[in-house]
Design an enzyme around this catalytic site. Structure first.
Site, mmCIF file in Angstrom:
data_model
loop_
_atom_site.group_PDB
_atom_site.id
_atom_site.type_symbol
_atom_site.label_atom_id
_atom_site.label_comp_id
_atom_site.label_asym_id
_atom_site.label_seq_id
_atom_site.Cartn_x
_atom_site.Cartn_y
_atom_site.Cartn_z
ATOM 1 N N SER A 1 -70.480 44.628 59.556
ATOM 2 C CA SER A 1 -69.768 43.626 58.780
ATOM 3 C C SER A 1 -70.584 43.019 57.631
ATOM 4 C CB SER A 1 -69.313 42.483 59.704
ATOM 5 O OG SER A 1 -70.433 41.803 60.265
ATOM 6 N N LYS B 1 -75.464 35.952 53.898
ATOM 7 C CA LYS B 1 -74.143 36.315 54.413
ATOM 8 C C LYS B 1 -73.312 35.051 54.622
ATOM 9 C CE LYS B 1 -71.989 39.074 58.118
ATOM 10 N NZ LYS B 1 -72.252 39.928 59.298
ATOM 11 N N SER C 1 -73.996 45.411 62.720
ATOM 12 C CA SER C 1 -73.527 44.913 61.423
ATOM 13 C C SER C 1 -74.588 44.788 60.349
ATOM 14 C CB SER C 1 -72.838 43.555 61.600
ATOM 15 O OG SER C 1 -71.620 43.705 62.278
#
Length: 482
Positions: free
Chosen positions: A159, A80, A183
């Site tokens: 997210s 990420k 997330s």
């Protein structure tokens, strides 16, 4: 599609150890999939092809020499884009960091490198991890690789939507995400993956671009429980550079899917108004599977489900507004196109153009709850309620070993669904209570919605009981996918 990219981490490791394949072959197979598919999903912001090939060759040399290697040696992965990666652009999907290249490596990515894992690229995400849909990225929205019966482009969740879409679309067998309020777990549910959020403090946050320091935790997305555990073994453990990191040795997984005599709690407050009968039936059938495996099912009460969302967004927005004060247009990614006669004017202009709408919304909220007029009524009150939430979970864990509830109140929704902010925040209603309490939890795919999209169930255990959590998830996985 090359069959190599469908293998689990365990099978890739075995094939590498037997010299049936090379790490470079694995990397090239995954890079080909990325080249063919990423233009559609937009799951990756950056693809690090040459760096990946170099690391794959190093892994192959270690294997050739017969060195003792880790399960992840030579295995491709995606990171990420909120983890600092030395010499590799790291943006948190924000215009404010569009040109930021860290001079250091985050602790968890350093551990992956030391284990021999091969990073293929940086995953797209909601800007500064603020979102539940991965539609707020400066680099554009991420599309769920699955469509089901809906026939339109769907969100992957957020997210960590890019991390989830990458694993679901076979760009890598696992990815590193982060989880503040859900997330990792919500994207896992939307994309049919296993998503683990460890206990707060189990993994170092050093080198992770923060959203909310008291809530952020590294998380893992994978296609099965065993792979998730293998990655968790590598990234967990004490780090003196992170004062919130627990002084524990790295996790070692003792696999034991025998859950006879385990007590599973069913929180009645999660039966919220508007929850579809289909999800309720899936929840009940999952509980029945656990019962058939020998677990005892017990109804429990968690009143905090009804107010945790409010507590979470007050605390998270307050901390985020403080964290984002560092992005001033002078450090990180200065913008030469902005002219200003004073520092205050520079700050105002830079933040106006560098932050997206959702980030600005939470900045306003956070600034208000920390103001002299809002502090006592909002932030201080939320911190008191956080203690109540912790106490509620402590009381429940005196009666049960794990808690079972749906991961999300719905399946993946259309990218252009135009949800109002409050509707979007409600996607986290089942995940934020455990985040506020800082407990370990995992989402595991258990079935499909009426539109043939994945749905996950959410398991929560007591502090640092990740082994129990993984074993219950493994037992459920084995029963569902024989």
């Amino acid at each position: 599609m090359n069959d190599l990219i469908k293998l689990s981490v365990a099978k890739m490791h075995l094939a590498l150890a037997r010299r049936e394949i090379s790490s470079l072959e694995l990397v090239e197979a995954h890079l080909l999939q990325i080249r063919e598919r990423n233009a559609h999903t937009n799951a990756l912001i950056l693809v690090t092809e040459e760096e990946a090939r170099q690391r794959a060759k190093l892994a192959d040399e270690r294997l050739k020499r017969g060195e003792s290697v880790n399960t992840l040696t030579g295995i491709p992965c995606v990171i990420k884009d909120m983890y600092c990666t030395k010499g590799v652009r790291t943006t948190a999907a924000s215009r404010a960091l569009r040109n930021f290249v860290p001079t250091y490596e985050s602790t968890v990515t350093s551990k992956l490198i030391d284990a021999g894992a091969v990073m293929l690229g940086k995953a797209n995400m909601d800007e500064f991890a603020m979102g539940s849909s991965n539609t707020s990225s400066f680099f554009g929205p991420v599309k769920n690789p699955l469509k089901g019966k809906k026939g339109v482009d769907l969100v992957p969740g957020g997210s960590s939507g890019g991390s989830a879409a990458a694993v679901a679309d076979y760009y890598s067998p696992f990815s590193l995400g982060s989880d503040t309020g859900g997330s990792v777990r919500q994207p896992a549910s939307f994309c049919g993956l296993v998503g683990l959020r460890p206990t707060y403090g189990r993994c170092s946050r050093w080198g992770m671009i923060p959203l909310a320091n008291s809530l952020d935790q590294a998380g893992i997305l994978s296609r099965n429980v065993e792979d998730n555990a293998a990655v968790f073994e590598v990234i967990s453990g004490y780090d003196r550079k992170d004062s919130t990191c627990a002084k524990l040795e790295p996790f070692k997984y003792n696999k034991n899917p025998d859950i006879r005599h385990i007590k599973v709690g069913i929180p009645q407050e999660c039966k919220v108004s508007g929850l579809s009968s289909h999800i309720v039936k899936l929840w009940e059938s999952t509980a029945n599977i656990l019962r058939q495996l020998g677990a005892e099912i017990i109804d429990v009460s968690l009143p905090c489900v009804e107010y945790s969302l409010m507590v979470y967004y007050i605390i998270c927005s307050a901390e985020a507004s403080s964290q984002l004060a560092r992005y001033d247009g002078i450090r990180y990614s200065p913008d030469p196109s902005i002219s200003a006669s004073t520092i205050s004017e520079l700050y105002e202009k830079y933040r106006s153009v560098s932050f997206g709408r959702e980030v600005k919304r939470r900045l306003f909220m956070g600034t208000h709850v920390l103001s002299s007029s809002g502090y006592a009524d909002y932030y201080a009150a939320a911190k008191e309620l956080q203690e109540e939430i912790v106490n509620e979970y402590s009381a429940v864990f005196e009666k049960v070993d794990v808690i079972l509830n749906p991961t999300a109140p719905n399946d993946a929704f259309p990218i252009d669904g135009k949800l109002e902010p409050l509707e979007m925040y409600m996607n986290d209603i089942f995940t934020v209570p455990t985040s506020v309490a800082k407990l370990p939890c995992i989402s595991i795919p258990v079935g499909l919605s009426e539109d043939d999209m994945p749905l996950g169930m959410h398991l929560t255990a007591n502090y640092f009981a990740e082994e129990l959590l993984l074993n219950v998830a493994l037992a459920l996985q084995n029963a569902l996918y024989k």
